[in-house]
Structures are given as structure tokens and as C-alpha cells.
Design an enzyme around this catalytic site. Structure first.
Site, short mmCIF file in Angstrom:
data_model
loop_
_atom_site.label_atom_id
_atom_site.label_comp_id
_atom_site.label_asym_id
_atom_site.label_seq_id
_atom_site.Cartn_x
_atom_site.Cartn_y
_atom_site.Cartn_z
N CYS A 14 -41.39 -5.34 9.84
CA CYS A 14 -42.37 -5.13 11.29
C CYS A 14 -41.30 -4.77 12.09
CB CYS A 14 -43.02 -6.46 11.20
SG CYS A 14 -42.01 -7.69 11.71
N GLU A 130 -40.34 -20.59 14.13
CA GLU A 130 -41.02 -19.87 15.37
C GLU A 130 -41.99 -21.07 15.94
OE1 GLU A 130 -43.43 -16.34 14.73
OE2 GLU A 130 -45.15 -17.33 16.05
N SER A 220 -39.94 -16.79 3.16
CA SER A 220 -40.82 -15.99 4.21
C SER A 220 -42.23 -16.26 4.28
CB SER A 220 -40.92 -14.43 3.93
OG SER A 220 -41.68 -13.93 4.33
N ASN A 222 -44.49 -15.23 5.84
CA ASN A 222 -45.72 -14.09 5.77
C ASN A 222 -45.69 -13.62 4.44
OD1 ASN A 222 -44.63 -11.08 6.08
ND2 ASN A 222 -43.03 -12.58 7.09
N SER A 266 -39.99 -9.08 6.30
CA SER A 266 -38.77 -9.13 6.45
C SER A 266 -37.99 -8.61 4.94
CB SER A 266 -38.15 -10.63 6.28
OG SER A 266 -39.14 -11.58 5.43
S1 SF4 Z 1 -44.32 -10.42 12.46
FE1 SF4 Z 1 -43.46 -11.70 13.97
S2 SF4 Z 1 -41.31 -10.41 14.00
FE2 SF4 Z 1 -42.85 -9.20 13.37
S3 SF4 Z 1 -43.75 -7.94 14.80
FE3 SF4 Z 1 -45.09 -9.59 14.59
S4 SF4 Z 1 -44.34 -11.23 15.72
FE4 SF4 Z 1 -42.74 -9.87 15.67
#
Ligand code: SF4
Length: 280
Positions: A14, A130, A220, A222, A266
Site C-alpha cells: 500500500c 498501530e 500481518s 491485514n 506489506s
Molecule cells: S494500510 Fe496502513 S500503512 Fe497502508 S496506506 Fe493504509 S494506513 Fe497507511
């Protein structure tokens, strides 16, 4: 038999993660002193390994006093608490803040509304760096919740934010609960669009395939969420970190005609391409 491979439109690095990696690599080019990242720069072992090969090491918060004034330290995209920033400043070393601007925005909201007397509520995972970082911008006073089940005895004024990778469903659920309990409710949907786009794209692809592959670091969050979404649509979903973990027997099966691929925020492009090449 030829298999069809569908790569999710939105997958992989990202904006914030790419930015943090680029900043770090650029710093290495210009820094003649030691360069550290505060904790792993991103949740991807292969990327961390490559950075190490370039001479970029990690340092933990507990070891900040070992920094020399000539060292440079990078703050990763997840961000850190105000306290940690203070400790780095005390060490006298150069700090390069690669916190994703979307995370910085949440930190500022937490700081501002805490100072204005609101109870900050963070929808997210209490152990995620975070969330730990955001909490540090409101004096570690935030209530952290995943689904609102621990929200009792709330004050009249609350301000709700979300971890950037949180699912919208959870955020809305908490907002709904809080709205019924509190007099003044400020809500900031701080879920990052990169996360939403990756989740929607993974959802769409996983509905069309016989095998779904999610590529991401084991830590990770996400990527794990992408796995959960894909698994709901396609029981035959696997989670791998790189091409070495690809179980060939999974796609050798006759009934696997279409293979979907997605990757967490990531996961760099070269790892995704590596997996596609190996399948081919
Ligand atoms: S996923 Fe997290 S690191 Fe990536 S753009 Fe969105 S807020 Fe930023």
C-alpha cells in the site's frame, strides 16, 4: 491442463508501506552512520531480510538508550507513542518519521479530542503496534475494543476512531453501541481505503475461483483479514508468506481450474510475481 490465474486488482504494497520502505532505502543511500528501524519496518520477513543485507538493522524500544547521537532511527508506518518519540529525542540520534500519514491523522485526532475531554475509543486490536501508538497520543487512556462487548460505564463524551486495518462491520457495530449509551459521540471512520480496496478486491476474486492464495507475512493483520474474507467465499483458501510455502499439490488437482491471488499491504511485488511464476 492450463489453469487460469486471477490476480486481485488491488493487492500488495500500500501507499504507506511503500513510502516507509522507500524512505528507509533512501536514508541508507545518504547515511554514513548506522541506520536502524524501530522494530521490524514491515510485517514481511523477506523484506526485513533484504534490508538487513543492506546493513539496516532493527532496534527495540527497550534498547533506545544504546543509540549513539550519530545513528539514524526510522519510525515505521504503524507509528509510535509520544513517549517513544521523546526517548529517541533524548538519545540525540536523528529520527526519520515514516509513520503513514493516515496513521498520523488518527494520532492527531486522539490527541486533540482527549485534550478536549472526550473519552477516546479505538476499534481495533489492543496489541497491534498501530493501536498501541495511537493510545500513546491520548495518554494511554483509550478504551480499546474489537466488538463493543467491553464498553460499559462510558462517560457522556466519547470519540471513536478505528485501527486503519479494521473491518467496517466492527467499526459500525461499536458506533451503534456507543450511540445508544453516550450523549455526545464523535466518530471518525479512519479505516484506510487501501485496506478496504484490498478487502473488496479479494472478496470479488475469491468468489470466482477454485483455489485462493493469500500472500502475506504471518504477523500481518491485514493479510490475516484478507484470508478470513477469502475463506468465507472459497473454502480452498491458503495463506503463504512466499513461493517457498506454496504447496504444489493444492493446485495440481484436476478440479482446481481457476486460481485467485491476493496479497497483504506489506507484500512487495517481487514476492507476488515469484508466486505466479512458480504456479505457471
Ligand atoms: S494500510 Fe496502513 S500503512 Fe497502508 S496506506 Fe493504509 S494506513 Fe497507511
Amino acid at each position: 491442463m492450463n489453469k487460469k490465474i486471477i490476480l486481485a486488482d488491488k493487492s500488495g504494497f500500500c501507499f504507506g508501506v511503500k513510502r516507509a520502505v522507500d524512505i528507509t532505502v533512501d536514508q541508507k543511500k545518504s547515511a554514513d552512520a548506522k541506520l536502524y528501524t524501530l522494530g521490524p519496518l514491515i510485517h514481511n520477513n523477506d523484506v526485513i531480510h533484504r534490508l538487513k543485507e543492506k546493513g539496516i538493522d532493527q532496534i527495540d524500544e527497550d534498547d533506545l538508550e544504546t543509540l549513539e547521537p550519530k545513528d539514524t532511527i526510522i519510525i515505521r508506518s504503524h507509528g509510535v507513542t509520544l513517549n517513544v518519540i521523546g526517548n529517541i529525542e533524548k538519545s540525540g540520534s536523528k529520527m526519520v518519521n515514516a509513520t503513514c500519514p493516515f496513521v498520523t491523522k488518527i494520532q492527531k485526532i486522539a490527541e486533540k479530542y482527549h485534550d478536549l475531554g472526550y473519552q477516546i475509543i479505538i476499534v481495533g486490536d489492543e496489541n497491534h503496534p498501530e493501536v498501541v501508538g495511537i493510545n500513546g497520543w491520548c495518554n494511554n487512556s483509550a478504551i480499546i475494543t474489537k466488538d463493543g462487548s467491553n464498553l460499559s460505564d462510558l462517560p457522556a463524551k466519547v470519540c471513536v476512531v478505528a485501527q486503519t486495518t479494521e473491518r467496517l462491520f466492527n467499526f459500525e457495530k461499536v458506533v451503534d453501541i456507543v450511540s445508544k449509551k453516550c450523549e455526545e459521540v464523535l466518530t471518525f471512520n479512519t479505516i484506510c481505503s487501501a485496506t478496504k480496496e484490498r478487502q473488496e478486491s479479494a472478496d470479488e476474486v475469491s468468489k470466482q475461483v477454485d483455489l485462493m492464495i493469500v500472500i502475506g507475512g504471518k504477523h500481518s493483520s491485514n493479510s490475516k483479514k484478507l484470508f478470513d474474507i477469502c475463506r468465507t467465499n472459497c473454502e480452498n483458501t491458503i495463506f503463504i508468506e512466499n513461493s517457498l510455502e506454496l504447496p504444489t499439490e493444492a493446485f495440481d488437482k484436476e478440479d482446481v481450474k481457476t486460481i485467485g491471488i491476493t496479497a497483504g499491504a506489506s507484500t512487495p511485488d517481487w514476492i507476488i510475481q515469484d508466486v505466479i511464476e512458480k504456479i505457471k
